[in-house]
Design an enzyme around this catalytic site. Structure first.
Site, PDB file in Angstrom:
ATOM      1  N   LYS A  44       0.859  -1.177   0.000  1.00  0.00           N
ATOM      2  CA  LYS A  44       0.000   0.000   0.000  1.00  0.00           C
ATOM      3  C   LYS A  44       0.902   1.236   0.000  1.00  0.00           C
ATOM      4  O   LYS A  44       2.054   1.172   0.397  1.00  0.00           O
ATOM      5  CB  LYS A  44      -0.876  -0.035   1.258  1.00  0.00           C
ATOM      6  CG  LYS A  44      -1.944   1.052   1.280  1.00  0.00           C
ATOM      7  CD  LYS A  44      -2.982   0.742   2.340  1.00  0.00           C
ATOM      8  CE  LYS A  44      -4.045   1.816   2.503  1.00  0.00           C
ATOM      9  NZ  LYS A  44      -4.216   2.767   1.428  1.00  0.00           N
ATOM     10  N   LEU A  72      -5.346   7.270   0.409  1.00  0.00           N
ATOM     11  CA  LEU A  72      -4.002   6.760   0.731  1.00  0.00           C
ATOM     12  C   LEU A  72      -3.703   6.767   2.219  1.00  0.00           C
ATOM     13  O   LEU A  72      -2.605   7.119   2.654  1.00  0.00           O
ATOM     14  CB  LEU A  72      -2.935   7.569  -0.034  1.00  0.00           C
ATOM     15  CG  LEU A  72      -2.987   7.372  -1.555  1.00  0.00           C
ATOM     16  CD1 LEU A  72      -2.264   8.488  -2.279  1.00  0.00           C
ATOM     17  CD2 LEU A  72      -2.398   6.033  -1.945  1.00  0.00           C
ATOM     18  N   CYS A 128      -1.142  11.056  -7.023  1.00  0.00           N
ATOM     19  CA  CYS A 128      -1.397  11.886  -5.841  1.00  0.00           C
ATOM     20  C   CYS A 128      -1.604  13.339  -6.281  1.00  0.00           C
ATOM     21  O   CYS A 128      -0.951  13.811  -7.201  1.00  0.00           O
ATOM     22  CB  CYS A 128      -0.203  11.854  -4.887  1.00  0.00           C
ATOM     23  SG  CYS A 128       0.245  10.245  -4.281  1.00  0.00           S
ATOM     24  N   ILE A 189      -2.809   0.453 -15.393  1.00  0.00           N
ATOM     25  CA  ILE A 189      -3.257   1.805 -15.079  1.00  0.00           C
ATOM     26  C   ILE A 189      -3.577   1.933 -13.588  1.00  0.00           C
ATOM     27  O   ILE A 189      -3.835   0.927 -12.919  1.00  0.00           O
ATOM     28  CB  ILE A 189      -4.505   2.188 -15.899  1.00  0.00           C
ATOM     29  CG1 ILE A 189      -5.667   1.240 -15.629  1.00  0.00           C
ATOM     30  CG2 ILE A 189      -4.171   2.199 -17.383  1.00  0.00           C
ATOM     31  CD1 ILE A 189      -6.999   1.625 -16.263  1.00  0.00           C
TER      32      ILE A 189
END
Length: 301
Positions: A44, A72, A128, A189
């Protein structure tokens, strides 16, 4: 039968890995999945400091997939180094750390902290929001992507994979920018921006309004982008987006991916990754393919 693939000097026992954000660091899944059977565990996203993530609700089911706006959430690099790396080192699998940040400096801090850690590759999440660019993702402007890639490459000790956003007009422009800046590989992707509205409550299904769409619904888009990127650059590609079984994985390999990652399907079926490995092996036996690398980009033009 040889299932080994090599990407940027790193050799994987097979081309199947986990997609970041869908498998943690493997702890939650290790009761279901023999991590030794995976080519790699992609962690992660890890940031320089703990991130709380977005407000709830932040997951919604859709036709053929799911939307997520987790934001996130992660415990930060300190906890990751202390807890997750030692856990993953127990297994015969490669470790790829997904790195996230809000500024280039955030990314560099994590990359430098990982320089002397026993991890095999870094995957840089450029989807991000870049706080200095008005929250446009790092991976949505070619010059921005070039800048962050080159700066990370100047500090990284491990090979660098740039994870590309599909939320762009031309994926080949982004792939070329990352390659020109020195990226060792690409993964694509990431999720496609989507939205869901609860018509009975007349409210957004996600507190964030928009989220990332993943799952089988995105696979045709992902296969197309992997094919285009593979023809635009000379660095290896890790393909992902809606892979549910071995046949899906083979489709990505034929399109030009050197490896594949299983994402949303882990939530539906915790055994999915190993089943994909077995599915690729079955396909190779069925068609008499000795080396899995013979499948890479082998779609007939």
């Amino acid at each position: 039968m040889n299932t080994k693939v090599t990407i940027a000097g790193v050799t994987f026992n097979n081309p199947v890995m986990t997609a970041s954000g869908t498998f943690g660091s493997g702890m939650e899944y290790s009761d279901f999945v023999d991590l030794n059977r995976l080519g790699a565990v992609v962690t992660k996203g890890v940031a320089n400091v703990p991130w709380p993530g977005n407000p709830t609700p932040r997951v919604a089911e859709t036709y053929g997939g799911m939307l997520n706006a987790i934001g996130l959430q992660n415990p930060g690099i300190d906890v990751f180094v202390e807890r997750d790396i030692p856990f993953l080192k127990k297994f015969d699998t490669k470790i790829i750390v997904n790195v996230c940040g809000k500024t280039v400096e955030d990314y560099l801090e994590v990359v430098e902290r990982l320089a002397d850690e026993p991890v095999d590759m870094l995957e840089i999440n450029v989807s991000c929001p870049n706080v200095k660019e008005g929250a446009i993702a790092f991976g949505q402007k070619a010059d921005c992507l070039y800048d962050i890639t080159s700066r990370i490459k100047s500090k990284a000790k491990q090979p660098v994979i740039m994870k590309l956003s599909p939320n762009v007009t031309d994926i080949t422009e982004m792939a070329k920018a990352a390659e020109a800046a020195g990226a060792d590989a690409l993964s694509l992707i990431n999720t496609i921006t989507g939205m869901k509205i609860d018509i009975h409550r007349r409210k957004f299904a996600l507190a964030n309004k928009t989220g990332g769409l993943s799952g089988p619904a995105v696979k045709p888009v992902a296969v197309r982008m992997v094919y285009q990127a593979a023809h635009a650059v000379n660095i290896p590609i890790i393909g992902m987006g809606g892979i549910a079984n071995g046949e899906d994985a083979v489709e990505f390999l034929l399109a030009g991916a050197s490896a594949v990652a299983v994402g949303a399907m882990n939530f539906v079926n915790p055994y999915a990754t190993v089943q994909v490995v077995e599915g690729i092996e079955d396909y190779m036996k069925r068609y008499g393919i000795e080396n899995v690398t013979d499948l890479i980009g082998a779609v007939e033009e």
